[in-house]
Design a protein around this motif. Structure first.
Motif, PDB file in Angstrom:
ATOM      1  N   VAL A  92       9.063 -11.269  -1.062  1.00  0.00           N
ATOM      2  CA  VAL A  92       9.387 -12.605  -0.561  1.00  0.00           C
ATOM      3  C   VAL A  92      10.894 -12.799  -0.708  1.00  0.00           C
ATOM      4  CG1 VAL A  92       9.000 -15.068  -0.811  1.00  0.00           C
ATOM      5  CG2 VAL A  92       7.130 -13.478  -1.244  1.00  0.00           C
ATOM      6  N   GLU A  93      11.581 -12.865   0.413  1.00  0.00           N
ATOM      7  CA  GLU A  93      13.026 -13.096   0.364  1.00  0.00           C
ATOM      8  C   GLU A  93      13.290 -14.584   0.216  1.00  0.00           C
ATOM      9  OE1 GLU A  93      17.144 -12.665   2.940  1.00  0.00           O
ATOM     10  OE2 GLU A  93      15.273 -11.831   3.732  1.00  0.00           O
ATOM     11  N   GLY A  94      13.858 -14.948  -0.899  1.00  0.00           N
ATOM     12  CA  GLY A  94      14.145 -16.349  -1.159  1.00  0.00           C
ATOM     13  C   GLY A  94      14.189 -16.604  -2.650  1.00  0.00           C
ATOM     14  N   SER A 156      10.312 -18.967   0.278  1.00  0.00           N
ATOM     15  CA  SER A 156      10.828 -17.980   1.226  1.00  0.00           C
ATOM     16  C   SER A 156      11.869 -18.596   2.147  1.00  0.00           C
ATOM     17  CB  SER A 156       9.676 -17.409   2.054  1.00  0.00           C
ATOM     18  OG  SER A 156      10.157 -16.604   3.110  1.00  0.00           O
ATOM     19  N   THR A 157      12.691 -17.741   2.720  1.00  0.00           N
ATOM     20  CA  THR A 157      13.703 -18.204   3.671  1.00  0.00           C
ATOM     21  C   THR A 157      13.083 -18.690   4.970  1.00  0.00           C
ATOM     22  OG1 THR A 157      13.972 -15.905   4.396  1.00  0.00           O
ATOM     23  CG2 THR A 157      15.554 -16.735   2.776  1.00  0.00           C
ATOM     24  N   ASP A 158      11.769 -18.458   5.173  1.00  0.00           N
ATOM     25  CA  ASP A 158      11.119 -19.023   6.352  1.00  0.00           C
ATOM     26  C   ASP A 158      10.482 -20.376   6.060  1.00  0.00           C
ATOM     27  OD1 ASP A 158       8.868 -18.436   4.894  1.00  0.00           O
ATOM     28  OD2 ASP A 158       7.965 -17.087   6.364  1.00  0.00           O
ATOM     29  N   LYS A 162       5.219 -19.751  -2.103  1.00  0.00           N
ATOM     30  CA  LYS A 162       4.150 -18.838  -2.520  1.00  0.00           C
ATOM     31  C   LYS A 162       4.038 -18.815  -4.040  1.00  0.00           C
ATOM     32  CE  LYS A 162       4.637 -15.790   1.482  1.00  0.00           C
ATOM     33  NZ  LYS A 162       3.251 -15.614   1.931  1.00  0.00           N
ATOM     34  N   SER A 327      10.428  -7.597   6.044  1.00  0.00           N
ATOM     35  CA  SER A 327       9.725  -7.890   4.805  1.00  0.00           C
ATOM     36  C   SER A 327       8.488  -8.707   5.144  1.00  0.00           C
ATOM     37  CB  SER A 327      10.623  -8.677   3.843  1.00  0.00           C
ATOM     38  OG  SER A 327      11.067  -9.865   4.451  1.00  0.00           O
ATOM     39  N   THR A 329       6.124 -11.628   4.802  1.00  0.00           N
ATOM     40  CA  THR A 329       5.966 -12.979   4.298  1.00  0.00           C
ATOM     41  C   THR A 329       5.155 -13.761   5.308  1.00  0.00           C
ATOM     42  OG1 THR A 329       8.043 -13.636   5.327  1.00  0.00           O
ATOM     43  CG2 THR A 329       8.142 -13.053   3.016  1.00  0.00           C
ATOM     44  N   SER A 336       8.515 -13.984   8.035  1.00  0.00           N
ATOM     45  CA  SER A 336       9.939 -13.864   8.235  1.00  0.00           C
ATOM     46  C   SER A 336      10.318 -12.411   8.329  1.00  0.00           C
ATOM     47  CB  SER A 336      10.688 -14.518   7.068  1.00  0.00           C
ATOM     48  OG  SER A 336      10.521 -13.782   5.901  1.00  0.00           O
TER      49      SER A 336
END
Length: 480
Positions: A92-94, A156-158, A162, A327, A329, A336
């Motif tokens: 999870v990018e964020g 997340s960046t979207d 989570k 990635s 997500t 994302s």
């Protein structure tokens, strides 16, 4: 990493704890398939401890059963050669909620109420999915997370939030069991019954979630003390204060819903995470708060920029291997995605400053010119032999070519590596024309200037002198 024939290539360390280390990794597949994942690798010295191995496997089994967009997906479990287990999860990018709250306090820039409530409601949705989990026969597993905290809530960046880390979760089907008197979790978010080692259920997680919401509204922790024992005493003996006593601007109805979750008696709390979410949404409407959607949350996360992108996590020498890899997500394992792979860069214009390595793409052209020079020289020599025989003159080539002819008929070879430099202007045309009209000098009169000169030093200001192609009759200008 060594497991599964190197299917997971560790790129960088994300975090480390007492039980495991989490890495950013890349997984490979057929047809050039690549995806970023998070690999939670057990410390090798714990691989020989049956209790820790059972806990690790329990986390994998429980988390893998939960399929919900607000829960970090578990993808695989692997075992290294030394016996250490690894849990492969979606990356999870964020930032974590903890990072967001710390930034808000440090910069005195509170999280907007609509964004804060959307993040929290997403976390409640993931928690409800875990609480409702059942086995193949439909029997409830009665999962209790036991570690709901800002550290385990990822944004997340979207714009999707989570819930993660079921490492200390309790369930009826666990392989491991908690010993009597053992307390697991983070003390500031523990419910009174958890501290007292009493039976736990989903309302224990409701209390922990209430403590997280209180912290988001009041901009500080609910329980603060110099020791864990002092914090436990506050939780079990002292009544919690409303977040409005700390931040009067907190909407009243929202504060009341939060305080209901923090009741010491589980029977007086919200019965479930879903009930908590329903009450919070109704309170927000009553207070005139329009909840943010995922796009607004995503824009906020990008604006505060408190997390490190995958390319920044990877070592400098491997950042190009991360850029462009997707990635996982969002729902169904997709969501994302990082920027697409960049198109190949255009070939830069060749200049006098081009490096020697770049200039090495030119040798094929040099070799073709050299071959042409040799061919013309051979033709000129053959013509000379024919003329000599035809008119009775001895050919100078009869006894072998002289040094002067070799110098004039073949291109000059130097040991200078090929470089790209600015071309030097050629001699005036009139000079070349007059030289071509002159009679051919005898071989013994070869000018010493035709001998190769020492190579010039490699610099942007130097220019190499190269041989001109032979003129008619096999003659070449003596000097450029």
């Amino acid at each position: 990493m060594a497991s599964e024939s190197g299917r997971y290539d560790k790129l960088a360390e994300i975090a480390s704890g007492g039980m495991a280390t989490v890495y950013l990794a890349r997984t490979h597949g057929l047809g050039g398939f690549e995806r970023l994942v998070a690999v939670k690798e057990m410390h090798p010295h714990l691989a020989k401890e049956p209790e820790f191995v059972a806990m690790f496997l329990d986390e994998a089994r429980l988390a893998a059963r939960i399929r919900h967009p607000n829960v970090v997906a578990t993808l695989d479990v692997t075992e290294a050669e030394e016996g250490a287990l690894s849990l492969v999860m979606e990356y999870v990018e964020g930032p974590s909620l903890q990072q967001i709250l710390r930034r808000a306090v440090r910069q005195n820039d509170p999280v907007p109420i609509d964004v804060a409530l959307r993040i929290f409601l997403d976390a409640l949705a993931g928690l409800e999915a875990a609480h409702e989990l059942a086995d193949e026969q439909g029997v409830p597993l009665r999962i209790v997370h036991r570690d709901v905290s800002p550290q385990n809530i990822l944004v997340s960046t979207d714009g999707t939030t989570k819930l993660t880390d079921f490492g200390v979760a309790r369930a009826d089907s666990r392989l491991s069991s908690t010993r009597t008197g053992t307390v697991k979790g983070k003390v500031p978010y523990m419910a009174p019954e958890q501290i007292r080692s009493k039976p736990l259920d989903r309302r224990t997680d409701v209390y922990a979630a209430g403590a997280v919401l209180w912290e988001m509204l009041a901009r500080r922790r609910l329980v603060r003390a110099e020791s864990e024992v002092a914090m436990m005493y506050q939780i079990t003996e002292n009544a919690a204060v409303s977040p409005r006593e700390v931040i009067p601007e907190v909407p009243e109805a929202v504060a009341q819903v939060c305080m209901k979750a923090l009741e010491k008696n589980p029977d007086e709390r919200h019965a479930s995470a879903a009930d908590f979410a329903d009450a919070l949404e109704a309170a927000a409407r009553a207070d005139g708060v329009v909840l943010a959607n995922a796009r607004v949350v995503a824009a906020y996360v990008r604006t505060i920029n408190v997390h490190r992108a995958p390319s920044a996590l990877a070592p400098e020498g491997r950042r190009s291997t991360v850029s462009g890899i997707s990635s996982v997500t969002g729902p169904g394992g997709t969501g994302s995605q990082e920027a697409a792979l960049p198109a190949p860069a255009a070939t830069p214009a060749r200049t006098a400053l081009t490096s020697t390595r770049d200039a090495e793409v030119e040798p094929p052209k040099k070799r073709s010119l050299r071959g042409m020079f040799v061919l013309v020289a051979v033709a000129a020599a053959a013509l000379g032999v024919f003329v000599g025989v035809r008119y009775g003159q001895p050919s100078p080539e009869a006894n072998g070519p002289s040094e002067g002819h070799v110098a004039q008929g073949a291109p000059i070879e130097t040991q200078v590596p090929p470089v790209t430099t600015a071309a030097e202007p050629l001699p005036a045309a009139s000079t070349g024309a007059s030289a071509a009209a002159a009679p051919m000098p005898p071989p013994t009169q070869a000018a010493p200037s035709a001998v190769a000169k020492p190579a010039a030093p490699l610099s942007t200001a130097s220019t190499l002198r190269t041989a001109n192609p032979p003129s008619k009759g096999g003659y070449r200008p003596r000097e450029l």
